[in-house]
Design a protein around this motif. Structure first.
Motif, PDB file in Angstrom:
ATOM      1  N   UNK A  27      42.203  53.761  29.493  1.00 38.93           N
ATOM      2  CA  UNK A  27      42.512  54.911  30.338  1.00 38.93           C
ATOM      3  C   UNK A  27      41.248  55.771  30.477  1.00 38.93           C
ATOM      4  N   UNK A  28      41.274  56.638  31.467  1.00 40.03           N
ATOM      5  CA  UNK A  28      40.205  57.629  31.616  1.00 40.03           C
ATOM      6  C   UNK A  28      40.823  59.024  31.654  1.00 40.03           C
ATOM      7  N   UNK A  29      40.032  60.023  31.294  1.00 40.08           N
ATOM      8  CA  UNK A  29      40.515  61.400  31.303  1.00 40.08           C
ATOM      9  C   UNK A  29      39.453  62.282  31.938  1.00 40.08           C
ATOM     10  N   UNK A  30      39.898  63.301  32.663  1.00 44.82           N
ATOM     11  CA  UNK A  30      38.957  64.197  33.333  1.00 44.82           C
ATOM     12  C   UNK A  30      39.570  65.581  33.489  1.00 44.82           C
ATOM     13  N   UNK A  31      38.735  66.535  33.866  1.00 46.12           N
ATOM     14  CA  UNK A  31      39.183  67.890  34.153  1.00 46.12           C
ATOM     15  C   UNK A  31      39.088  68.123  35.652  1.00 46.12           C
ATOM     16  N   UNK A  32      40.092  68.781  36.209  1.00 48.43           N
ATOM     17  CA  UNK A  32      40.052  69.091  37.632  1.00 48.43           C
ATOM     18  C   UNK A  32      38.828  69.930  37.972  1.00 48.43           C
ATOM     19  N   UNK A  33      38.514  70.883  37.103  1.00 46.46           N
ATOM     20  CA  UNK A  33      37.316  71.702  37.261  1.00 46.46           C
ATOM     21  C   UNK A  33      36.329  71.296  36.171  1.00 46.46           C
ATOM     22  N   UNK A  34      35.316  70.531  36.537  1.00 46.50           N
ATOM     23  CA  UNK A  34      34.379  69.985  35.564  1.00 46.50           C
ATOM     24  C   UNK A  34      33.499  71.050  34.913  1.00 46.50           C
ATOM     25  N   UNK A  35      33.474  72.252  35.480  1.00 48.05           N
ATOM     26  CA  UNK A  35      32.672  73.314  34.884  1.00 48.05           C
ATOM     27  C   UNK A  35      33.232  73.772  33.539  1.00 48.05           C
ATOM     28  N   UNK A  36      34.481  73.382  33.225  1.00 49.95           N
ATOM     29  CA  UNK A  36      35.083  73.756  31.951  1.00 49.95           C
ATOM     30  C   UNK A  36      34.471  72.992  30.784  1.00 49.95           C
ATOM     31  N   UNK A  37      33.809  71.868  31.064  1.00 45.94           N
ATOM     32  CA  UNK A  37      33.193  71.085  29.996  1.00 45.94           C
ATOM     33  C   UNK A  37      33.478  69.611  30.148  1.00 45.94           C
ATOM     34  N   UNK A  38      33.590  68.936  29.011  1.00 52.23           N
ATOM     35  CA  UNK A  38      33.761  67.482  29.015  1.00 52.23           C
ATOM     36  C   UNK A  38      34.986  67.081  28.203  1.00 52.23           C
ATOM     37  N   UNK A  39      35.665  66.020  28.624  1.00 50.92           N
ATOM     38  CA  UNK A  39      36.767  65.430  27.872  1.00 50.92           C
ATOM     39  C   UNK A  39      36.581  63.918  27.851  1.00 50.92           C
ATOM     40  N   UNK A  85      42.886  75.324  34.123  1.00 48.72           N
ATOM     41  CA  UNK A  85      42.526  74.166  34.932  1.00 48.72           C
ATOM     42  C   UNK A  85      43.577  73.087  34.698  1.00 48.72           C
ATOM     43  N   UNK A  86      43.326  71.888  35.187  1.00 50.63           N
ATOM     44  CA  UNK A  86      44.225  70.757  34.959  1.00 50.63           C
ATOM     45  C   UNK A  86      43.458  69.633  34.275  1.00 50.63           C
ATOM     46  N   UNK A  87      44.150  68.964  33.339  1.00 48.25           N
ATOM     47  CA  UNK A  87      43.617  67.767  32.703  1.00 48.25           C
ATOM     48  C   UNK A  87      44.314  66.571  33.323  1.00 48.25           C
ATOM     49  N   UNK A  88      43.562  65.552  33.657  1.00 48.80           N
ATOM     50  CA  UNK A  88      44.110  64.388  34.358  1.00 48.80           C
ATOM     51  C   UNK A  88      43.858  63.138  33.535  1.00 48.80           C
ATOM     52  N   UNK A  89      44.943  62.460  33.153  1.00 47.40           N
ATOM     53  CA  UNK A  89      44.876  61.207  32.416  1.00 47.40           C
ATOM     54  C   UNK A  89      45.214  60.081  33.394  1.00 47.40           C
TER      55      UNK A  89
END
Length: 295
Positions: free
Chosen positions: A231-243, A266-270
């Motif tokens: 799986x991959x994970x990301x943040x809707x607003x990448x300025x919040x940092x890294x996941x 923000x939103x976290x997307x898996x």
């Protein structure tokens, strides 16, 4: 200006006034430390860091009548105010009187205030070595400014008021402690140099201004998804940092790691290998977070 001049040398601080001042400071600090809405803000910094206490000590020092008077009053002020901070909180805190385990470092500082305030009285002599007595305090407050300024830049506006407070007092100290114009100018120049250097370092020191944490273990109730490293994970607003997804040996399962660089929503997307996406509402605070599945 008149108020500042009176504050830095025009007060008659009697022992009853000193004791009352110590009680007010201790009770106030204990109360604000318990208010949840003030967590991770400048208003609770007084219960953790030294910048306000440096101001209180300097006010007592410059209004003292002798080196011994200075040492005794500063020592007694801290001896009363610091235990009160914990005593006020104890009846309402889950740790109760175990809170006093945090007091020993402050007690060590309290003991050190006696010799420091004794020497500090000689700032009133308006000599070149008076400035040398003040300079270590300017560096000490400057160190606090560096941390607060970095926090304000990376997690705006948290601790902005504390950064401004440190900067203001660093300019005020030489201006109102000394009568000699040259000492005032040199003191302000030193303060400005410290502030400039601390500002640059506060912005550049990224490692001190991130919030690293773990969240949403695979298959947990909040997560609602069994995932692995495909799986991959990301943040809707990448300025919040890294996941990113990592395997956690302690729980023998996959977990989402995060390194946050700002606070807010923000939103976290898996995302699954087949493209299916799972969305989570994420609120990031300075040292905590809240995450909830929304889709």
């Amino acid at each position: 200006m008149k108020l500042l001049k009176k504050l830095f040398g025009g007060l008659n601080i009697t022992w009853p006034k000193l004791i009352l001042f110590a009680v007010i400071c201790g009770v106030y600090t204990g109360v604000v430390a318990m208010i949840p809405a003030l967590r991770d803000t400048s208003f609770q910094d007084i219960s953790i860091t030294f910048e306000c206490w440096v101001l209180f000590a300097i006010i007592l020092i410059v209004n003292s009548k002798s080196p011994l008077d200075s040492a005794l009053k500063v020592f007694v002020f801290f001896l009363i105010s610091q235990p009160l901070v914990y005593l006020v909180q104890a009846p309402f805190h889950e740790m109760g009187f175990e809170l006093f385990k945090y007091y020993p470092p402050w007690f060590m500082w309290t003991l050190l205030t006696f010799p420091m305030a004794f020497v500090g009285h000689y700032m009133k002599k308006d000599k070149w070595w008076s400035l040398m007595i003040l300079v270590p305090m300017l560096f000490f407050v400057g160190y606090h400014y560096m941390n607060f300024f970095g926090e304000a830049v990376h997690f705006f506006p948290q601790h902005l008021l504390s950064a401004l407070f440190c900067a203001a007092t660093m300019i005020i100290y030489p201006l109102f402690i000394f009568g000699d114009k040259r000492l005032r100018l040199i003191g302000v120049a030193i303060s400005v140099a410290i502030l400039l250097a601390a500002s640059v370092w506060g912005v550049m020191d990224q490692r001190s201004h991130t919030y690293d944490t773990s969240m949403l273990p695979s298959g947990s109730e909040t997560c609602g998804v069994e995932y692995d490293d495909s799986y991959t994970v990301s943040l809707e607003d990448e300025s919040f940092g890294k996941v990113w997804i990592a395997y956690e040996e302690g729980i023998e399962d996959y977990i989402i790691k995060a390194s946050f660089e700002k606070v807010g929503d923000t939103k976290l997307i898996l995302t699954a290998p087949d493209g299916a996406a799972y969305y989570y509402a994420l609120t990031v605070e300075r040292y905590s977070y809240h995450v909830e599945r929304i889709q």
